[in-house]
Design a protein around this motif. Structure first.
Motif, short mmCIF file in Angstrom:
data_model
loop_
_atom_site.label_atom_id
_atom_site.label_comp_id
_atom_site.label_asym_id
_atom_site.label_seq_id
_atom_site.Cartn_x
_atom_site.Cartn_y
_atom_site.Cartn_z
N UNK A 32 33.14 -30.05 94.25
CA UNK A 32 32.05 -30.67 95.01
C UNK A 32 32.39 -32.04 95.55
N UNK A 33 32.95 -32.92 94.74
CA UNK A 33 33.19 -34.28 95.22
C UNK A 33 34.47 -34.84 94.66
N UNK A 34 35.37 -35.20 95.55
CA UNK A 34 36.62 -35.81 95.09
C UNK A 34 36.37 -37.20 94.53
N UNK A 35 35.53 -37.99 95.18
CA UNK A 35 35.32 -39.38 94.77
C UNK A 35 34.72 -39.49 93.38
N UNK A 36 33.65 -38.72 93.13
CA UNK A 36 32.99 -38.85 91.83
C UNK A 36 33.76 -38.15 90.72
N UNK A 37 34.74 -37.34 91.06
CA UNK A 37 35.49 -36.61 90.05
C UNK A 37 36.90 -37.09 89.85
N UNK A 38 37.19 -38.32 90.31
CA UNK A 38 38.51 -38.87 90.08
C UNK A 38 39.55 -38.46 91.10
N UNK A 39 39.14 -37.76 92.12
CA UNK A 39 40.09 -37.36 93.16
C UNK A 39 40.16 -38.40 94.25
N UNK A 40 40.87 -38.10 95.28
CA UNK A 40 41.01 -38.99 96.42
C UNK A 40 41.53 -38.17 97.58
N UNK A 41 41.98 -38.82 98.61
CA UNK A 41 42.51 -38.11 99.77
C UNK A 41 43.68 -37.24 99.31
N UNK A 42 43.57 -35.96 99.57
CA UNK A 42 44.62 -35.03 99.19
C UNK A 42 44.60 -34.61 97.73
N UNK A 43 43.62 -35.09 96.97
CA UNK A 43 43.52 -34.74 95.55
C UNK A 43 42.20 -34.04 95.27
N UNK A 44 42.24 -33.01 94.47
CA UNK A 44 41.01 -32.35 94.06
C UNK A 44 40.30 -33.19 93.01
N UNK A 45 38.98 -33.09 93.02
CA UNK A 45 38.19 -33.79 92.01
C UNK A 45 38.24 -33.06 90.69
N UNK A 46 37.41 -33.48 89.80
CA UNK A 46 37.32 -32.93 88.46
C UNK A 46 36.92 -31.45 88.48
N UNK A 47 37.59 -30.64 87.68
CA UNK A 47 37.28 -29.21 87.62
C UNK A 47 35.88 -28.94 87.09
N UNK A 48 35.30 -29.90 86.36
CA UNK A 48 33.94 -29.70 85.85
C UNK A 48 32.90 -29.81 86.96
N UNK A 49 33.27 -30.43 88.08
CA UNK A 49 32.34 -30.58 89.21
C UNK A 49 32.61 -29.51 90.26
#
Length: 96
Positions: A32-49
């Motif tokens: 759902x959200x890279x920013x709130x899940x520790x991701x960034x440009x080119x990175x997936x966010x948290x698997x829990x989200x």
């Protein structure tokens, strides 16, 4: 920045659900959200989200940024509600 949590087990659980939009069997887990899940440009966010989506709605979301007939704001609201429901279902499954 928070390091994103990775869990193949949780992603399998998410994919075993129903699409958040059409309730057909899900085959994909959308982050759902890279920013709130520790991701960034080119990175997936948290698997829990993640939320369960069918292939067509997952493609539509990445292509258009929304799911017809919902606009971007309504789409985001449905996705976050689905995250909450998936996490609740996962906790309930683990407790039983």
């Amino acid at each position: 920045m928070i390091s994103p949590h990775r869990s193949a087990k949780h992603l399998r659980f998410v994919r075993s659900g129903r699409c958040a939009f059409c309730l057909h069997p899900a085959s994909e887990a959308h982050h759902v959200s890279r920013k709130s899940g520790g991701g960034g440009v080119g990175l997936k966010g948290c698997d829990l989200l993640t939320v369960p989506l069918c292939v067509s709605h997952h493609r539509e979301l990445h292509k258009r940024g929304e799911i017809h007939p919902y606009g971007p704001v309504e789409t985001r609201e449905i996705l976050w509600k689905s995250v909450a429901l998936v996490l609740r279902d996962r906790v309930l499954e683990e407790e039983s």
